[in-house]
Structure formats: structure tokens, C-alpha cells
Design a protein around this motif. Structure first.
Motif, PDB file in Angstrom:
ATOM      1  N   LEU A 113      -5.954 -16.794 -29.921  1.00  0.00           N
ATOM      2  CA  LEU A 113      -6.549 -17.657 -28.905  1.00  0.00           C
ATOM      3  C   LEU A 113      -5.662 -17.678 -27.667  1.00  0.00           C
ATOM      4  N   HIS A 114      -6.263 -17.519 -26.477  1.00  0.00           N
ATOM      5  CA  HIS A 114      -5.488 -17.478 -25.243  1.00  0.00           C
ATOM      6  C   HIS A 114      -6.193 -18.288 -24.155  1.00  0.00           C
ATOM      7  N   ILE A 115      -5.595 -18.343 -22.975  1.00  0.00           N
ATOM      8  CA  ILE A 115      -6.100 -19.183 -21.899  1.00  0.00           C
ATOM      9  C   ILE A 115      -7.516 -18.792 -21.483  1.00  0.00           C
ATOM     10  N   GLY A 116      -7.851 -17.511 -21.590  1.00  0.00           N
ATOM     11  CA  GLY A 116      -9.210 -17.087 -21.269  1.00  0.00           C
ATOM     12  C   GLY A 116     -10.232 -17.732 -22.195  1.00  0.00           C
ATOM     13  N   HIS A 117      -9.907 -17.808 -23.495  1.00  0.00           N
ATOM     14  CA  HIS A 117     -10.800 -18.469 -24.446  1.00  0.00           C
ATOM     15  C   HIS A 117     -10.915 -19.956 -24.135  1.00  0.00           C
ATOM     16  N   ILE A 118      -9.791 -20.580 -23.815  1.00  0.00           N
ATOM     17  CA  ILE A 118      -9.782 -22.029 -23.563  1.00  0.00           C
ATOM     18  C   ILE A 118     -10.689 -22.365 -22.379  1.00  0.00           C
ATOM     19  N   ARG A 119     -10.586 -21.592 -21.305  1.00  0.00           N
ATOM     20  CA  ARG A 119     -11.452 -21.829 -20.145  1.00  0.00           C
ATOM     21  C   ARG A 119     -12.914 -21.529 -20.461  1.00  0.00           C
ATOM     22  N   TYR A 120     -13.125 -20.514 -21.274  1.00  0.00           N
ATOM     23  CA  TYR A 120     -14.483 -20.148 -21.717  1.00  0.00           C
ATOM     24  C   TYR A 120     -15.123 -21.322 -22.452  1.00  0.00           C
ATOM     25  N   PHE A 121     -14.379 -21.938 -23.382  1.00  0.00           N
ATOM     26  CA  PHE A 121     -14.915 -23.072 -24.133  1.00  0.00           C
ATOM     27  C   PHE A 121     -15.189 -24.264 -23.220  1.00  0.00           C
ATOM     28  N   ARG A 122     -14.278 -24.514 -22.278  1.00  0.00           N
ATOM     29  CA  ARG A 122     -14.467 -25.641 -21.369  1.00  0.00           C
ATOM     30  C   ARG A 122     -15.701 -25.456 -20.505  1.00  0.00           C
ATOM     31  N   GLN A 123     -15.892 -24.253 -19.972  1.00  0.00           N
ATOM     32  CA  GLN A 123     -17.078 -23.990 -19.153  1.00  0.00           C
ATOM     33  C   GLN A 123     -18.350 -24.111 -19.978  1.00  0.00           C
ATOM     34  N   ALA A 124     -18.310 -23.585 -21.211  1.00  0.00           N
ATOM     35  CA  ALA A 124     -19.490 -23.660 -22.079  1.00  0.00           C
ATOM     36  C   ALA A 124     -19.823 -25.104 -22.430  1.00  0.00           C
ATOM     37  N   ALA A 125     -18.790 -25.911 -22.742  1.00  0.00           N
ATOM     38  CA  ALA A 125     -19.016 -27.314 -23.116  1.00  0.00           C
ATOM     39  C   ALA A 125     -19.673 -28.087 -21.985  1.00  0.00           C
ATOM     40  N   ALA A 126     -19.348 -27.715 -20.737  1.00  0.00           N
ATOM     41  CA  ALA A 126     -19.916 -28.419 -19.587  1.00  0.00           C
ATOM     42  C   ALA A 126     -21.407 -28.123 -19.399  1.00  0.00           C
ATOM     43  N   MET A 127     -21.934 -27.143 -20.130  1.00  0.00           N
ATOM     44  CA  MET A 127     -23.354 -26.773 -20.005  1.00  0.00           C
ATOM     45  C   MET A 127     -24.258 -27.580 -20.929  1.00  0.00           C
ATOM     46  N   GLY A 128     -23.678 -28.479 -21.727  1.00  0.00           N
ATOM     47  CA  GLY A 128     -24.494 -29.263 -22.647  1.00  0.00           C
ATOM     48  C   GLY A 128     -23.739 -30.465 -23.161  1.00  0.00           C
ATOM     49  N   ASP A 129     -24.244 -31.021 -24.268  1.00  0.00           N
ATOM     50  CA  ASP A 129     -23.648 -32.211 -24.875  1.00  0.00           C
ATOM     51  C   ASP A 129     -22.745 -31.876 -26.052  1.00  0.00           C
ATOM     52  N   VAL A 130     -23.055 -30.790 -26.770  1.00  0.00           N
ATOM     53  CA  VAL A 130     -22.317 -30.418 -27.976  1.00  0.00           C
ATOM     54  C   VAL A 130     -22.030 -28.917 -27.932  1.00  0.00           C
ATOM     55  N   LEU A 131     -20.772 -28.557 -28.194  1.00  0.00           N
ATOM     56  CA  LEU A 131     -20.413 -27.134 -28.254  1.00  0.00           C
ATOM     57  C   LEU A 131     -20.072 -26.759 -29.692  1.00  0.00           C
ATOM     58  N   VAL A 132     -20.780 -25.775 -30.223  1.00  0.00           N
ATOM     59  CA  VAL A 132     -20.471 -25.232 -31.544  1.00  0.00           C
ATOM     60  C   VAL A 132     -20.046 -23.775 -31.375  1.00  0.00           C
ATOM     61  N   VAL A 133     -19.049 -23.368 -32.158  1.00  0.00           N
ATOM     62  CA  VAL A 133     -18.497 -22.013 -32.043  1.00  0.00           C
ATOM     63  C   VAL A 133     -18.505 -21.351 -33.413  1.00  0.00           C
TER      64      VAL A 133
END
Length: 507
Positions: free
Chosen positions: A37-57
Motif C-alpha cells: 500500500l502506498h500514497i497513490g492507493h491512499i489518495r485513490y481511496f479518498r477520492q473514491a470515498a468522496a463519490m458516495g456514502d460507503v466505500l467497499v474494497v
């Protein structure tokens, strides 16, 4: 919520997503390997989470990680835990399927998000994202691509966590300085423009799996229980299928038996762009090599050949040779997968030696050992041999490989000669006396059957294109590395998988 509670089994994740959607919440889904896991993944998750209410991976299971040798660096449980440690992630699960297509059908999220390493749906050379996009369209799922800085787990692992020994790492460092991934992609693209004629023995690899019970109480006999079997298209059939995944068209010339021909199975096993040209041997079966295998360790216990290696009678062989020569003259190269079981007669070898670009592999096996070596060919352009086959031809078990290879090369006039050496990698000698030794990239061996055929197939194409000897050996070793991870010839190597392995090594 603690990360250990956020990691759930896939069936539970399906239920959770369904419940969130009943509550009117917008569910966002991300999927990937996330190996380191690296900073690119962390930003990816943050951007994805902002697109909805719940983020599942969902995380790719270990057995379906196709990032190349020695991957994943971290097992699926650790990767899922690392993902779940991110505040943006509500739940994580290890996927049950090879790709995300079935996962999307099971979860049915509102949004599916891919990372910044994909510029567009069409930019994925493996075609996986395109297939996932089709599922999204089918189910009404919104597909989004994030935009941010791009990092590579593969690059970070290669730089700081490589599991290769120093010799392999040193070779890869030098190779990366000379060639880029784009260089290899260009070579693979040039391969796609070739047409190939393949000739050789059709072999059915019959695997019978069993497990030991113990010794018989009445006789000194080991007793096993039978657990099932598989039949694979091997020999020249496997070579044709390997090549067909890289080139435009393959013409296959081989011999089937009139008895127990298995022709329907063979035709069904060939790739769509393989054009078969069958000759039929009277009063003989199609060659079948039955292996009894201990299912857990894949140890070969016993091998039985069902074959008649006398070959075609003269009239049929003359017609076979004539058709082969005509076809070979109209293709870019001829690949002779010669197992010494009669499909390629002495007269046929003379025809091949007099024809255009010829790549040859003569295999030593229990059915021909001592009677079939590369010396039976008058001329070759490219030769691929296992080290024991080279030594058998020379009747020399002491001299160095380079000395023996030079003798064969001078005798046959080959512009390139490759010698596969198992865990030692491969050796390539050019007509100018330039030689290279490229290490093996294998970390796990499932089955060695067919690895030499995979090496020979892609190395033959590289030889025809006139690539540098270290590139030829590198590509051949990558193909062999992929092949030893496959049971028998269950699956042919293909361009996408080779490119994945190349990327994992050169990033």
C-alpha cells in the motif's frame, strides 16, 4: 471501527452492500491487488470515498495475482488488513474470483472506481478494464476513473523488497538500463505481424491423479486411489497454441493415428487462428502419454506411452512433405517441434533444412533417447535445446555448454542457438560468437512439462525478428516461468500475461 472488524468474508460483504442500498446509501466499490500500500492507493481511496456514502474494497486473492514472479509480496490477509486500515474504507474483503467482473455482479455497487494508472477504459492492455466496463454498463453501475499522481507497487517492490538473489537482481538492473517496457512491447507487436508454419508430433498429455494408500498386504506393490484425470493438447499442438497467441496465423502440420485419433478433442483444443493440416498414420493411435501423478505434490509416479513411432508410409509422407514445403514457402518461419516420434521423417527433415527460416527443437525422451538429436538436421537458423539434449548430441557430459553449443552451431549454420538450463536460466550463442547467460525468474514450480515448448515458441519468433540475444533469452525465460506455473498444457502462454511478467520485472 478497528481494521480487523472491517475485513469481512465476501458473502457477508454482499449482504452489507445490499443493506446499505436498501437504506438509500450510495455504495462505491474499488478493486485491486494493493500489494504494498502506498500514497497513490491512499489518495485513490479518498477520492473514491468522496463519490458516495460507503466505500467497499475487494482484494485479489493470492492465486489470481498475475503481477509476475514472486508476487504477491504480501498475502491476501495482510493486503486486506492494510486496505481496511484506511479511514476512507468502510469494509474490505478478499475476492472469490480471478477478476472483478463477477464481483461487480455480486455486489452491484452504485459506483465502480479505478485508479490513476488507467487514463481511459481502452488504455488497459490486458482487456480486463474493458470487460469490467461492459459489466458496469450491463448493470447500470457508474464507472469512474480517478486522477492523481501515479505510484507503482511493482516498482517499489523491485527497488526495495526484491526477493530475487543478487545475481538475478544485477542482471535485471543492467537489462533495465538497456531496454524499456516499451521496447519489449514493440517486439511483441512485431511478432503479431508474422505467420508461422509448425510441424511436429501431436501428443496428448494424459494426466491421471492419484493419492497413495500404502503397500499391498499380499504383494510388494504400492497401492494408490484414483482421483480423476485431465487430457491436454501437447507436443506440436501446444507449440501451435503458444505461437497463435502472438502471431496472426499458424499453419500446423502433424500426424494423427487412424485408431483412437482424438481428432474432435484436438480440433477443439486448437486456437481459432491455427489452421490444422492432418496426415493419418495407418493402424496406429494418436500419441498419448499417460502420466500417473500424486495429486498433492504433482510428483510423476509412472509414465506409459501409447504410440507407434514408425511414422507415415512413404506415399502419405511424400504428400505430407509436399504440402508442408508449399505452405512453409509462404510463411515467415517454420517451427519444427520434433519429439522424434515419427511425424517428421528423415526425408521431411531434409525438406525443412532446404527451406526458408527454420527453428528447431529436438527433444530427448524415453521414446527416442539416444536415437534422436539435433544432428539429424542438416541446417537450422535457430536451435533451442535443453542442456541434456545438447550433451546427448555431443556425447559429452564434461565440456562447458559454450564449447558444445559452438560445435552444434558451426555444424548446422544456425544464426542463434539457445540452451535452456533449468534453474540456471538459459544460454544463447550468436553466429558472431556473442554469448549471454540469462538467469531464471521462477519462484514456484507447479509442473515442468511444457516449459521448454513455451521457451522455444516465443524464442523462435524473437530469433526471426533478429532481436538481441539477451532479449531473446529474457523473453524465453519469461515464457518458461509462466509455463511452470501451469498444470500440463492446460493453458497456452499469451501476450498479455507475458507483458504483465515483463512489466513486473522491468518497472
Amino acid at each position: 471501527m478497528h481494521e480487523s472488524k472491517k475485513v469481512v468474508p465476501m458473502p457477508e460483504l454482499v449482504e452489507l452492500v445490499a443493506e446499505y442500498r436498501r437504506q438509500g446509501k450510495r455504495v462505491v466499490h474499488c478493486h485491486g491487488v494493493f500489494d504494498l500500500l502506498h500514497i497513490g492507493h491512499i489518495r485513490y481511496f479518498r477520492q473514491a470515498a468522496a463519490m458516495g456514502d460507503v466505500l467497499v474494497v475487494t482484494v485479489s486473492p493470492d492465486q489470481h495475482v498475475d503481477k509476475g514472479p514472486h508476487r504477491p509480496a504480501f498475502n491476501q490477509a495482510l493486503r486486506a488488513e492494510a486496505v481496511a486500515s484506511q479511514d476512507a474504507v468502510s469494509h474490505a474483503a478478499v475476492n472469490l474470483w480471478p477478476t472483478a467482473e463477477e464481483t461487480l455482479r455480486a455486489l452491484r455497487p452504485d459506483v465502480y472506481v479505478k485508479g490513476s494508472d488507467f487514463k481511459s477504459v481502452e488504455s488497459d492492455p490486458t482487456g480486463k478494464l474493458q470487460r469490467e466496463a461492459e459489466v458496469c454498463k450491463e448493470l447500470g453501475i457508474e464507472l469512474r476513473l480517478t486522477q492523481d499522481i501515479v505510484f507503482s507497487s511493482t516498482n517499489l517492490i523491485n527497488r526495495f523488497l526484491s526477493s530475487f538473489d543478487d545475481d538475478v537482481q544485477e542482471f535485471l538492473d543492467v537489462f533495465r538500463s538497456r531496454y524499456s517496457i516499451a521496447d519489449i512491447e514493440w517486439i511483441l507487436e512485431q511478432m503479431s505481424k508474422l505467420t508461422v508454419t509448425v510441424v511436429g508430433d501431436a501428443i496428448l498429455d494424459d494426466y491421471q491423479f492419484c493419492s497413495p494408500l500404502g503397500a499391498s498386504s499380499k504383494e510388494p506393490v504400492l497401492v494408490f486411489t484414483h482421483e480423476g484425470g485431465d487430457l491436454f493438447a501437447g507436443g506440436s499442438l501446444a507449440v501451435a497454441n503458444h505461437l497463435a497467441n502472438f502471431v496472426g496465423r499458424v499453419h500446423l502440420f502433424t500426424v494423427l493415428g487412424e485408431k483412437d485419433s482424438h481428432e474432435e478433442f484436438i480440433r477443439a483444443s486448437l486456437r481459432e487462428n491455427v489452421v490444422p493440416h492432418f496426415a493419418y498414420q495407418a493402424n496406429a493411435p494418436t500419441i498419448r502419454k499417460r502420466r500417473y501423478i500424486e495429486g498433492y505434490s504433482m510428483a510423476k509416479l509412472l509414465e506409459i506411452y501409447h504410440m507407434d513411432s514408425s511414422g507415415l508410409e512413404e506415399t502419405r509422407d511424400a504428400a505430407f512433405r509436399e504440402a508442408l514445403a508449399a505452405q512453409a514457402a509462404s510463411t515467415d518461419l517454420t517451427v519444427a517441434a520434433d519429439f522424434g516420434h515419427g511425424a517428421i521423417s528423415p526425408a521431411c527433415r531434409s525438406v525443412l533444412s532446404a527451406g526458408p527460416f527454420l527453428a528447431v527443437n529436438t527433444q530427448a525422451n524415453a521414446g527416442n533417447r539416444g536415437f534422436h538429436t539435433i544432428s539429424c538436421y542438416e541446417r537450422c537458423d535457430f536451435i533451442s535445446l535443453a542442456e541434456p539434449e545438447l550433451r546427448l548430441d555431443a556425447r559429452d557430459n564434461a565440456s562447458g555448454v559454450s564449447i558444445l553449443a559452438e560445435r552444434v552451431q558451426k555444424r548446422t549454420g544456425a544464426s542463434l542457438l539457445a540452451v535452456t538450463r533449468g534453474k540456471k536460466g538459459s544460454y544463447v550463442l550468436t553466429a558472431d560468437g556473442v554469448d549471454v547467460l540469462v538467469p531464471a525468474f521462477v519462484d514456484k514450480i507447479v509442473d515442468r512439462i511444457g516449459s521448454g515448448d513455451a521457451f522455444f515458441s516465443i524464442a523462435s519468433l524473437a530469433a526471426k525478428l533478429g532481436v538481441q540475444p539477451d532479449v531473446l533469452a529474457f523473453l524465453g525465460n519469461v515464457a518458461g516461468c509462466i509455463a511452470v506455473g501451469i498444470v500440463g498444457n492446460k493453458k497456452a502462454i499469451d501476450r498479455a500475461t507475458v507483458l504483465k511478467h515483463v512489466t513486473s520485472l522491468l518497472k
